[in-house]
Design an enzyme around this catalytic site. Structure first.
Site, short mmCIF file in Angstrom:
data_model
loop_
_atom_site.label_atom_id
_atom_site.label_comp_id
_atom_site.label_asym_id
_atom_site.label_seq_id
_atom_site.Cartn_x
_atom_site.Cartn_y
_atom_site.Cartn_z
N GLU A 58 0.82 -1.21 0.00
CA GLU A 58 0.00 0.00 0.00
C GLU A 58 0.86 1.26 0.00
O GLU A 58 1.94 1.29 0.60
CB GLU A 58 -0.89 0.01 1.24
CG GLU A 58 -1.83 -1.17 1.33
CD GLU A 58 -2.53 -1.30 2.67
OE1 GLU A 58 -3.63 -1.88 2.72
OE2 GLU A 58 -1.97 -0.82 3.67
N ASP A 229 -8.49 -4.77 8.04
CA ASP A 229 -7.94 -3.58 7.39
C ASP A 229 -7.72 -3.75 5.90
O ASP A 229 -6.92 -3.04 5.29
CB ASP A 229 -6.63 -3.17 8.07
CG ASP A 229 -5.59 -4.29 8.05
OD1 ASP A 229 -5.89 -5.37 7.51
OD2 ASP A 229 -4.49 -4.08 8.59
#
Length: 353
Positions: A58, A229
């Protein structure tokens, strides 16, 4: 050439040890509170995520008028079985006025610190008054930091802990007792949650899982759900969410990645910054069930990078002994003659191919 300060992993560990991890998390919680209060002034956006069968990588950006920052981070749940960390990260600050990098840092330790500080900030506004017992469901890399954050923020003294991995549980019990906590090792997540004022779920399994059953969550508790998440990864039963007041970091991102990913599009949530800024209330009553559906957000990393940068360099004194310096910025005498750096390169000691 303009050199860029760099904080590596050993130096970050020494910086935290020198200041004291609980103090760092407490001070970082205050820094986060200041940035959450000015949230509308910040440039915020969901992270860019690249998913694979092994995990996710990410890019998490945020900025204000003076500084741009980002974190590059992974999440690979099977890594420990292969000899790697589940999470590793690095980050950078950039001066907006010229686009030059101004600070580079490891962010594996910093991510643990900022995650604990964010949980502590949420608990500051959402947890029951006089909270003293924390349940930790998941005893991995984040657990000790979460415990210290809750002690710094709430005065937590007692821990009830559970993990499916006995070695992780034993590790946390050893470390937490060394930090002065009263630790009770529990046989399952429900036993850990019962009798706790605050419950933190922090597991790495990348799937829709029921880590904590709805029957084990009681009115009046505050839940920090920080393990769900990414898409397809949750920890709580939908029924728990449906009877709770749910708070998030950035609604657009959390609806994709958080516990609310399986709820209807109109499921009501409140962004935490609005509570911190005084726009809306947090906890309304002693018997209210509150959930912080935390997936991690770029503003938190932006705050953490600026916090450590300012602590080491903010007073304008000589460079801190913990820092290294990197030649990352190409600065030819003529800004338009970048090739001159190649043409004039010193080849002394190099062997030609």
């Amino acid at each position: 050439m303009t050199r860029v300060p760099y904080l590596d992993v050993p130096a970050t560990a020494r910086w935290v040890a020198r200041r004291g991890p609980e103090r760092v998390i407490g001070d970082l919680t205050d820094a986060l509170e200041r940035d959450f209060r000015r949230w509308p002034e910040l440039e915020t956006r969901p992270r860019l995520a690249s998913h694979s069968r092994d995990g996710v990588i990410e890019l998490m950006p945020a900025a204000d008028a003076a500084t741009f920052g980002f974190k590059l981070v992974n999440g690979h749940p099977r890594n420990p079985s292969r000899g790697y960390q589940t999470v590793t990260a690095m980050g950078m600050l950039v001066d907006v006025h010229n686009g030059y990098p101004s600070f580079v840092a490891e962010m594996t330790i910093l991510t643990a610190l900022r995650t604990a500080a964010t949980s502590a900030l949420a608990a500051r506004y959402l947890a029951p008054r006089d909270s003293r017992v924390l349940a930790l469901v998941g005893c991995g890399a984040q657990a000790e930091f979460q415990a210290l954050g809750m002690r710094a923020g709430l005065g937590i003294e007692r821990l009830r802990v559970f993990d499916v991995d006995p070695a992780a549980t034993a590790k946390l019990e050893r470390n937490a007792k060394g930090l002065g906590f009263d630790v009770t090792v529990c046989t399952d997540a429900g036993e850990a949650a019962r009798g706790a004022d605050v419950v933190t779920t922090c597991t790495a399994d990348k799937r829709n899982a029921t880590v904590l059953s709805d029957r084990d969550v009681v009115a009046g508790q505050h839940l920090n759900a920080i393990g769900g998440d990414c898409p397809g990864k949750t920890e709580l039963e939908p029924a728990t969410l449906q009877r709770a007041s749910v708070f998030v970091e950035h609604e657009e991102q959390t609806r994709i990645e958080g516990e609310i990913q399986n709820q209807p599009a109109d499921f009501p949530v409140t962004e935490l910054w609005r509570v911190v800024a005084g726009e809306v209330p947090g906890r309304l009553s002693a018997d209210e069930l509150t959930i912080f559906d935390s997936v991690g957000f770029g503003v938190e990393d932006f705050t953490a990078l600026r916090f450590v940068h300012d602590d080491l360099l903010g007073d304008g004194t000589a460079p801190d002994e913990l820092l290294q310096w990197l030649d990352l910025i190409a600065e030819p005498d003529d800004p338009k003659d970048l090739f001159s750096l190649v043409a004039d390169a010193d080849l002394t000691g190099l062997t030609r191919a």
